[in-house]
Design a protein around this motif. Structure first.
Motif, mmCIF file in Angstrom:
data_model
loop_
_atom_site.group_PDB
_atom_site.id
_atom_site.type_symbol
_atom_site.label_atom_id
_atom_site.label_comp_id
_atom_site.label_asym_id
_atom_site.label_seq_id
_atom_site.Cartn_x
_atom_site.Cartn_y
_atom_site.Cartn_z
ATOM 1 N N GLN A 87 82.080 -52.885 30.504
ATOM 2 C CA GLN A 87 81.900 -53.943 31.456
ATOM 3 C C GLN A 87 82.016 -55.092 30.584
ATOM 4 O OE1 GLN A 87 82.545 -54.202 34.769
ATOM 5 N NE2 GLN A 87 83.100 -52.100 34.991
ATOM 6 N N ALA A 88 81.383 -55.236 29.388
ATOM 7 C CA ALA A 88 80.991 -56.332 28.785
ATOM 8 C C ALA A 88 82.216 -56.525 27.842
ATOM 9 C CB ALA A 88 79.629 -56.363 28.192
ATOM 10 N N LEU A 89 82.514 -55.466 27.273
ATOM 11 C CA LEU A 89 83.313 -55.729 25.999
ATOM 12 C C LEU A 89 84.719 -55.138 26.180
ATOM 13 C CD1 LEU A 89 81.119 -53.836 23.316
ATOM 14 C CD2 LEU A 89 81.510 -56.608 23.960
ATOM 15 N N PHE A 90 85.147 -54.522 27.335
ATOM 16 C CA PHE A 90 86.530 -54.088 27.419
ATOM 17 C C PHE A 90 87.449 -54.981 28.311
ATOM 18 C CE2 PHE A 90 86.821 -49.142 26.800
ATOM 19 C CZ PHE A 90 86.053 -49.260 25.750
ATOM 20 N N ARG A 123 89.413 -51.030 30.843
ATOM 21 C CA ARG A 123 88.505 -50.367 31.438
ATOM 22 C C ARG A 123 89.187 -49.306 32.691
ATOM 23 N NH1 ARG A 123 85.943 -55.509 32.470
ATOM 24 N NH2 ARG A 123 86.419 -55.752 34.588
ATOM 25 N N LEU A 124 90.288 -49.897 33.023
ATOM 26 C CA LEU A 124 91.174 -49.111 34.122
ATOM 27 C C LEU A 124 91.653 -47.853 33.392
ATOM 28 C CD1 LEU A 124 92.557 -48.539 36.847
ATOM 29 C CD2 LEU A 124 94.314 -50.110 36.026
ATOM 30 N N LEU A 125 92.330 -48.067 32.053
ATOM 31 C CA LEU A 125 92.691 -46.820 31.369
ATOM 32 C C LEU A 125 91.352 -46.027 30.934
ATOM 33 C CD1 LEU A 125 94.710 -45.436 29.627
ATOM 34 C CD2 LEU A 125 94.244 -46.853 27.645
ATOM 35 N N ALA A 126 90.295 -46.424 30.679
ATOM 36 C CA ALA A 126 89.172 -45.753 30.537
ATOM 37 C C ALA A 126 88.914 -44.698 31.738
ATOM 38 C CB ALA A 126 88.015 -46.402 29.880
ATOM 39 N N GLN A 144 91.974 -49.591 45.756
ATOM 40 C CA GLN A 144 90.757 -50.147 46.175
ATOM 41 C C GLN A 144 89.649 -49.526 45.242
ATOM 42 O OE1 GLN A 144 89.963 -53.134 47.511
ATOM 43 N NE2 GLN A 144 87.788 -52.461 47.172
ATOM 44 N N GLU A 145 89.786 -48.071 45.503
ATOM 45 C CA GLU A 145 88.623 -47.438 44.822
ATOM 46 C C GLU A 145 88.490 -47.392 43.312
ATOM 47 O OE1 GLU A 145 88.750 -43.217 47.869
ATOM 48 O OE2 GLU A 145 89.909 -43.364 46.068
ATOM 49 N N LEU A 146 89.663 -47.592 42.892
ATOM 50 C CA LEU A 146 89.800 -47.919 41.115
ATOM 51 C C LEU A 146 89.229 -49.243 41.016
ATOM 52 C CD1 LEU A 146 93.300 -46.470 40.410
ATOM 53 C CD2 LEU A 146 91.150 -45.470 39.546
ATOM 54 N N ALA A 147 89.420 -50.108 41.820
ATOM 55 C CA ALA A 147 89.118 -51.509 41.621
ATOM 56 C C ALA A 147 87.500 -51.387 41.560
ATOM 57 C CB ALA A 147 89.656 -52.602 42.940
ATOM 58 N N GLU A 187 94.406 -41.885 23.000
ATOM 59 C CA GLU A 187 93.721 -42.654 22.002
ATOM 60 C C GLU A 187 92.596 -43.533 22.800
ATOM 61 O OE1 GLU A 187 94.038 -42.932 18.741
ATOM 62 O OE2 GLU A 187 95.766 -41.715 18.769
ATOM 63 N N PRO A 188 91.569 -43.739 22.256
ATOM 64 C CA PRO A 188 90.392 -44.567 22.706
ATOM 65 C C PRO A 188 90.717 -45.972 23.310
ATOM 66 C CG PRO A 188 89.661 -43.592 20.593
ATOM 67 C CD PRO A 188 91.033 -43.295 20.869
ATOM 68 N N ALA A 189 90.444 -46.030 24.414
ATOM 69 C CA ALA A 189 90.741 -47.687 24.855
ATOM 70 C C ALA A 189 90.008 -48.610 24.452
ATOM 71 C CB ALA A 189 90.912 -47.464 26.471
ATOM 72 N N GLY A 190 90.343 -49.900 24.147
ATOM 73 C CA GLY A 190 89.403 -50.734 23.988
ATOM 74 C C GLY A 190 88.479 -50.642 22.579
ATOM 75 N N PRO A 191 87.533 -51.574 22.372
ATOM 76 C CA PRO A 191 86.852 -51.656 21.008
ATOM 77 C C PRO A 191 85.847 -50.222 21.269
ATOM 78 C CG PRO A 191 86.006 -53.325 22.673
ATOM 79 C CD PRO A 191 87.229 -52.580 23.305
ATOM 80 N N ARG A 192 85.499 -50.022 20.141
ATOM 81 C CA ARG A 192 84.505 -48.677 20.151
ATOM 82 C C ARG A 192 83.122 -49.213 20.247
ATOM 83 N NH1 ARG A 192 86.317 -43.765 20.051
ATOM 84 N NH2 ARG A 192 84.730 -42.870 18.855
ATOM 85 N N LEU A 193 82.273 -48.781 20.884
ATOM 86 C CA LEU A 193 80.934 -49.220 21.314
ATOM 87 C C LEU A 193 80.123 -48.441 20.148
ATOM 88 C CD1 LEU A 193 80.985 -48.883 25.304
ATOM 89 C CD2 LEU A 193 81.449 -50.918 23.616
#
Length: 232
Positions: A145-148, A153-156, A182-185, A226-232
């Motif tokens: 929530q903070a970084l993606f 986030r949706l892809l994850a 709506q559920e995905l949102a 492939e991983p979505a967004g930055p690695r945590l």
């Protein structure tokens, strides 16, 4: 009292334990069926029970005063929730628990669960291990929530669903029923309109994703993920 076979088949930890532990838990667990959208408890409410999912799914989330929701976990069959409130001295629930669809849950009064848990030290390590994994996944979602970006986030979320709920297809592909926009949102902390737009973009951009049966089913090629967004 819940059915002993139903409980032990659902909860992996009990399948490897002695039968006495399973029988004792079965004797104090009460099974209830719940409709979709049923609020089991709100964040901060006094903890009076621990729940085990037998059928269906339950989401654990934080909801702001403005109505924005961040889902920390989706509990599937075999999942235990309400543990934070049960184990913490404050005895208050962390997060709001709501059924995603029709559910069948085993509900165990807090005091009886703690007495059962204390009486079976051989289960402490495996059950606390499951608890630690649940917390780790919750931290991961907070980090997302903070970084993606919202799209990442949706892809994850879609990839998590593919791994957890996917039905095998040819090769490395799986398919699963698509939640409503709506559920995905609610799962990614945005609006239905934004999800509708981003979902179309993800399908166009990623060959790992495809829709079938008039968009009601999503197919995912996990081998290409492939991983979505930055690695945590």
């Amino acid at each position: 009292m819940t059915d002993l076979h139903e409980l032990t088949e659902t909860l992996a930890t009990l399948r490897n334990s002695d039968s006495a532990a399973a029988r004792q838990l079965s004797a104090i667990a009460h099974v209830h069926d719940y409709p979709k959208g049923n609020v089991l408890f709100y964040h901060g409410e006094p903890s009076d029970a621990v729940y085990i999912v037998l059928e269906g799914k339950v989401k654990i989330s934080f909801i702001s005063d403005e109505g924005r929701e961040v889902i920390l976990a989706v509990m599937r069959p075999g999942g235990i929730f309400g543990l934070l409130g049960a184990l913490d001295n404050s005895a208050r629930h962390v997060g709001t628990a709501v059924t995603i669809g029709e559910c069948r849950l085993a509900k165990i009064p807090r005091s009886q669960y703690l007495a059962w848990f204390d009486g079976h030290p051989e289960l402490h390590r495996p059950m606390l291990g499951d608890f630690a994994q649940m917390l780790s996944e919750a931290y991961e979602k907070i980090g997302q929530q903070a970084l993606f970006s919202v799209k990442d986030r949706l892809l994850a979320v879609l990839l998590d669903m593919a791994r957890a709920d996917g039905r095998p297809r040819e090769g490395e592909a799986v398919e699963f029923d698509r939640p409503t926009h709506q559920e995905l949102a609610e799962m990614v902390g945005t609006t239905r309109v934004v999800v509708s737009r981003l979902f179309k973009e993800l399908i166009a951009e990623h060959d790992v994703l495809a829709t079938e049966k008039r968009g009601k089913v999503i197919r995912v090629s996990l081998k290409k993920v492939e991983p979505a967004g930055p690695r945590l």
